[in-house]
Design a protein around this motif. Structure first.
Motif, mmCIF file in Angstrom:
data_model
loop_
_atom_site.group_PDB
_atom_site.id
_atom_site.type_symbol
_atom_site.label_atom_id
_atom_site.label_comp_id
_atom_site.label_asym_id
_atom_site.label_seq_id
_atom_site.Cartn_x
_atom_site.Cartn_y
_atom_site.Cartn_z
ATOM 1 N N PHE A 66 11.347 -11.610 -8.954
ATOM 2 C CA PHE A 66 11.126 -10.619 -7.899
ATOM 3 C C PHE A 66 9.788 -10.940 -7.245
ATOM 4 N N VAL A 67 9.799 -10.987 -5.913
ATOM 5 C CA VAL A 67 8.599 -11.326 -5.157
ATOM 6 C C VAL A 67 8.123 -10.088 -4.396
ATOM 7 N N LEU A 68 6.899 -9.665 -4.652
ATOM 8 C CA LEU A 68 6.309 -8.578 -3.879
ATOM 9 C C LEU A 68 5.634 -9.193 -2.662
ATOM 10 N N ASP A 69 6.270 -9.005 -1.516
ATOM 11 C CA ASP A 69 5.827 -9.633 -0.277
ATOM 12 C C ASP A 69 5.467 -8.535 0.721
ATOM 13 N N ASP A 70 4.196 -8.166 0.764
ATOM 14 C CA ASP A 70 3.752 -7.113 1.674
ATOM 15 C C ASP A 70 3.507 -7.627 3.080
ATOM 16 N N ARG A 72 6.867 2.712 -3.310
ATOM 17 C CA ARG A 72 6.210 1.798 -4.240
ATOM 18 C C ARG A 72 6.246 2.359 -5.665
ATOM 19 N N TRP A 73 6.080 3.674 -5.778
ATOM 20 C CA TRP A 73 6.198 4.298 -7.101
ATOM 21 C C TRP A 73 7.595 4.036 -7.665
ATOM 22 N N TRP A 74 8.621 4.239 -6.833
ATOM 23 C CA TRP A 74 9.989 4.020 -7.299
ATOM 24 C C TRP A 74 10.191 2.551 -7.687
ATOM 25 N N LEU A 75 9.697 1.649 -6.868
ATOM 26 C CA LEU A 75 9.874 0.229 -7.130
ATOM 27 C C LEU A 75 9.305 -0.150 -8.496
ATOM 28 N N HIS A 76 8.136 0.368 -8.820
ATOM 29 C CA HIS A 76 7.528 0.063 -10.117
ATOM 30 C C HIS A 76 8.493 0.401 -11.247
ATOM 31 N N HIS A 77 9.031 1.592 -11.237
ATOM 32 C CA HIS A 77 9.881 2.035 -12.340
ATOM 33 C C HIS A 77 11.253 1.371 -12.291
ATOM 34 N N ARG A 97 3.687 -12.432 -6.587
ATOM 35 C CA ARG A 97 3.250 -11.709 -5.392
ATOM 36 C C ARG A 97 2.766 -12.693 -4.345
ATOM 37 N N GLY A 98 3.127 -12.431 -3.090
ATOM 38 C CA GLY A 98 2.676 -13.279 -1.998
ATOM 39 C C GLY A 98 3.783 -13.468 -0.984
ATOM 40 N N PRO A 99 3.531 -14.208 0.090
ATOM 41 C CA PRO A 99 4.578 -14.487 1.072
ATOM 42 C C PRO A 99 5.770 -15.158 0.395
#
Length: 476
Positions: free
Chosen positions: A36-40, A53-58, A78-80
């Motif tokens: 899973f990539v966290l791409d902000d 974001r709270w939901w995503l964490h859980h 995490r990243g692009p």
């Protein structure tokens, strides 16, 4: 010789059941590296909001735990995404990357670039549909264009939907001898600290695939049969509350569709199915009109004379407008990250038409505070209320918040729960406390302006102002 692995890129498909990319990756027979990539960065100003974001964490916690019971693990980076996926391919020697599609404009552009880059590298790249009943480009009018009216879209969608039995989760996840390293979920700081405002979210929700399946089962066991009759009553537990589970892909729409049809006689669940279709319609619109979240679909509304009213916006956000049904909805949202759908329409109408504040301001507030914040649904719904979207309510339909409260919360139970300072008012006064008898206010311990605000606008005057603005727009 060990086979080169497959990267399975998770996004808004955080489940193991009926997950097309996962099913195909397991069937390919190669070791599997779920990531899973966290791409902000790619999402720009539509990066995931605070409640989501709270939901995503859980949800990620739940997915990792489910994988662990099947011998797998989830790599977090995490990243692009274009850079992260490329680096993972190099690190692992992956022969393929599989993922399920997203449909936001920025995501479709990025995914096309990633797919092209992988093919240049000689890496197999395959994407699948796990989020929708049909692809948004699959449903067309007779002339080959997009639908802008829901009813014919709904008829076309229903004819096109395949009701295949959802695929079960794999019993085991084949893993390589060596997994790449990843981030610790806690280091992403998706959950709030200092202050921790998520207590109400924790009390109201349990993210994850298992919780989604239990909620679906509970809804289909009882509430769905009264759904058409009670779904507009916010005090009743009559809605499915599946929206955040669907948004994060803990539950797929095909699962919900199939379960509803297989559990009840034909016709008994049509209203629920049509609400799933509204979700499809929103994604259909976003695909064909990618500016939907930012610009009115009806271009003449670009010149609407909106009002710059930061004090009014703040009062609306805080649930301090003096209109109880409006304030109840916004307080429910702030505490639980969710709002009943009928009340969403009421509070949106109040912001847009009573306060003449642009619909984009409400859309942005919902984006940050809803656990089910979805770009397509949020944009299409706000434009619908504003009268500038597809199949929209006409602008001159201005909800009277007091009458809406009387109609849909006749006993005041919803208002009493979320606006407790009004709890002791009689039902006849609770939706218009400014018109209550002084004796009733005194018995309820309420002094308007101290314990509860008076109306920040006069609805009748505000309605006249809104209609005059709309009339002027039509003349231009």
């Amino acid at each position: 010789m060990t086979a080169a692995p497959t990267l399975l890129w998770f996004r808004q498909d955080l489940r193991l059941t009926d997950n097309p990319a996962l099913t195909a990756a397991v069937a390919a027979g190669r070791p599997l590296i779920p990531v899973f990539v966290l791409d902000d960065a790619d999402a720009g100003h539509w990066a995931t909001g605070g409640a989501a974001r709270w939901w995503l964490h859980h949800s990620l916690e739940a997915l990792a735990e489910a994988m662990g019971t099947r011998g797998g693990s989830l790599v977090l980076r995490r990243g692009p995404a274009s850079e992260v996926i490329g680096r993972l391919v190099e690190e692992t020697g992956a022969a393929a990357v599989f993922w399920n599609r997203r449909y936001e404009p920025w995501a479709t552009r990025r995914d096309a670039e990633i797919k092209a880059d992988l093919k240049r590298r000689g890496v197999e790249a395959r994407s699948f549909n796990s989020a929708l009943l049909c692809e948004p480009w699959q449903i067309e009018t007779r002339t080959g264009g997009p639908y802008k009216v829901f009813t014919p879209f709904w008829k076309a969608l229903r004819a096109a939907v395949e009701t295949a039995t959802p695929t079960p989760p794999p019993e085991r996840l084949p893993t390589p001898a060596r997994m790449p390293t990843g981030d610790a979920l806690a280091d992403w700081a998706l959950t709030p600290r200092g202050p921790d405002w998520a207590g109400g979210l924790r009390a109201a929700w349990l993210p994850g695939e298992n919780a989604a399946l239990r909620r679906l089962d509970g809804f289909l066991d009882e509430a769905v049969l009264d759904y058409a009759r009670k779904r507009d009553l916010p005090a009743e537990p009559a809605t499915s509350r599946l929206s955040p589970h669907l948004h994060f892909g803990e539950l797929g729409p095909r699962q919900a569709w199939h379960a509803a049809l297989s559990r009840h006689e034909p016709g008994r669940t049509d209203k629920f199915l049509s609400e799933l279709a509204w979700r499809e319609f929103a994604h259909h619109l976003l695909h064909h009109f990618p500016d939907l979240p930012d610009r009115p679909l009806r271009p003449e509304f670009a010149g609407f004379p909106w009002v710059d009213d930061p004090q009014g916006l703040r009062a609306w956000q805080q649930g301090r407008t003096g209109y109880p049904i409006v304030d109840a909805g916004l307080r429910e949202l702030w505490q639980t990250g969710w709002m009943h759908n009928r009340v969403r329409m009421i509070v949106a109408s109040f912001l847009i038409k009573d306060l003449l504040i642009p619909w984009q301001a409400g859309e942005a507030w919902f984006w940050d505070t809803l656990v089910d914040a979805d770009l397509a649904n949020n944009a299409a719904s706000w434009q619908w209320v504003a009268g500038c979207g597809a199949d929209a309510a006409p602008f001159f339909r201005v909800f009277n918040p007091s009458l809406q409260g009387v109609k849909f919360d006749p006993d005041g139970a919803y208002v009493r729960r979320w606006v407790p300072e009004l709890a002791r008012l009689p039902a006849a006064a609770i939706h218009s406390p400014w018109a209550a008898r002084p004796l009733d206010l005194a018995d309820a311990g309420i002094r308007l302006g101290r314990d509860y605000p008076g109306p920040i606008v006069d609805h009748a005057a505000a309605r006249d102002r809104a209609l005059a603005a709309f009339k002027a727009l039509r003349k231009d």
